[in-house]
Design an enzyme around this catalytic site. Structure first.
Site, PDB file in Angstrom:
ATOM      1  CG  ASP A  36      57.727  97.166 -26.380  1.00 55.42           C
ATOM      2  OD1 ASP A  36      56.659  97.340 -25.767  1.00 55.42           O
ATOM      3  OD2 ASP A  36      58.014  97.767 -27.437  1.00 55.42           O
ATOM      4  CG  ASP A 177      52.847 100.088 -27.961  1.00 54.29           C
ATOM      5  OD1 ASP A 177      53.603 100.369 -28.904  1.00 54.29           O
ATOM      6  OD2 ASP A 177      53.133  99.257 -27.072  1.00 54.29           O
TER       7      ASP A 177
HETATM    8  C1  DX5 Z   1      54.484  95.766 -29.901  1.00 50.44           C
HETATM    9  C2  DX5 Z   1      55.205  96.720 -28.975  1.00 50.44           C
HETATM   10  C3  DX5 Z   1      55.337  98.107 -29.498  1.00 50.44           C
HETATM   11  C4  DX5 Z   1      56.205  98.222 -30.712  1.00 50.44           C
HETATM   12  C5  DX5 Z   1      55.943  99.534 -31.390  1.00 50.44           C
HETATM   13  O1  DX5 Z   1      54.250  94.587 -29.220  1.00 50.44           O
HETATM   14  O2  DX5 Z   1      54.510  96.783 -27.739  1.00 50.44           O
HETATM   15  O3  DX5 Z   1      55.800  98.980 -28.475  1.00 50.44           O
HETATM   16  O4  DX5 Z   1      57.562  98.169 -30.413  1.00 50.44           O
HETATM   17  O5  DX5 Z   1      56.769  99.607 -32.508  1.00 50.44           O
HETATM   18  P1  DX5 Z   1      56.252 100.156 -33.893  1.00 50.44           P
HETATM   19  O6  DX5 Z   1      56.063 101.623 -33.719  1.00 50.44           O
HETATM   20  O7  DX5 Z   1      57.338  99.789 -34.818  1.00 50.44           O
HETATM   21  O8  DX5 Z   1      54.958  99.440 -34.193  1.00 50.44           O
HETATM   22 ZN    ZN Z   2      54.913  98.352 -26.310  1.00 54.15          ZN
END
Ligand code: DX5
Ligand code: ZN
Length: 222
Positions: A36, A177
């Site tokens: 990310d 996601d």
């Molecule tokens: C949010 C990110 C995600 C996040 C997902 O902006 O794009 O990839 O890290 O993490 P969890 O599973 O904790 O929501």
């Molecule tokens: Zn992400």
């Protein structure tokens, strides 16, 4: 049935031992690494850039890396991440003035092309660019942070996206996601999702083997 993939979002990893964290989750059975990129401009958070991807690539693993860029402007960054060995590069339509051109840059630089759709954004844009895509990343939280609550409207959106994909011949992965916990896995896969991106639910557990096995068992038992 098509293979389903688990992508570990390293946003929730312990950055002081990032290489070790990645090796551990891969050894425990995740299929992809989700990277990310946040710029404190397009989203209110700041993470890592191409130099970090470059170091990670030196770990020499074969799993695909799915670079999710939440940064604006985005075109120059795409070149850098492509050079560092990203497999998929996924961008947000709001981060570019000229979406077709940006998607072309991803492809021309040898990466698979991904487009992210935010929870409150329409899927209409897909009607104009879907043929260029290899992956559609449906955001189930507003981008910016890990460990947020899964937005239930996502299910309706997946259904709409799936219908659009079915109209064309090319394989396009649907990835979801944000906020995914064990209770969401089967409903998501039943709707035709190919890739589950999971961060905090994996990394906040102190036994990666156990939690990844639990997720994989749910994924395989449809
Ligand atoms: C949010 C990110 C995600 C996040 C997902 O902006 O794009 O990839 O890290 O993490 P969890 O599973 O904790 O929501
Ligand atoms: Zn992400």
């Amino acid at each position: 049935m098509n293979k389903k993939f688990l992508s570990a979002s390293i946003l929730s990893a312990n950055f002081s031992i990032l290489g070790k964290e990645i090796k551990n989750v891969l050894k425990s059975g995740v299929d992809m690494i989700h990277f990310d990129v946040m710029d404190n401009h397009y989203v209110p958070n700041l993470t890592f850039g191409p130099m970090v991807l470059d170091s990670i690539k030196k770990l020499n693993f074969s799993a695909p890396i799915d670079v999710h860029i939440m940064a604006k402007p985005v075109d120059d960054l795409i070149l850098k991440f492509a050079k560092c060995g990203a497999t998929f590069i996924t961008i947000h339509p709001e981060s570019t003035k000229h979406l077709n051109r940006t998607l072309d840059i991803i492809k021309e630089n040898g990466c698979k092309v991904g487009l992210a759709i935010n929870p409150a954004s329409s899927t209409k844009i897909l009607d104009y660019v879907i043929e260029k895509l290899d992956l559609i990343l449906i955001m189930s939280v507003d981008p910016g942070f890990s460990n947020q609550k899964f937005i239930l409207n996502t299910f309706k959106k997946i259904h709409k996206v799936k219908k659009k994909i079915n109209l064309i011949k090319k394989k396009i992965y649907i990835s979801v996601d944000g906020g995914i916990k064990i209770c969401h896995i089967q409903p998501l896969l039943k709707l035709g999702v190919d890739i589950l991106v999971i961060g905090s639910y994996i990394f906040n557990n102190n036994n990666y083997k156990y939690i990844i096995k639990k997720i994989k068992n749910k994924m395989n038992f449809l």
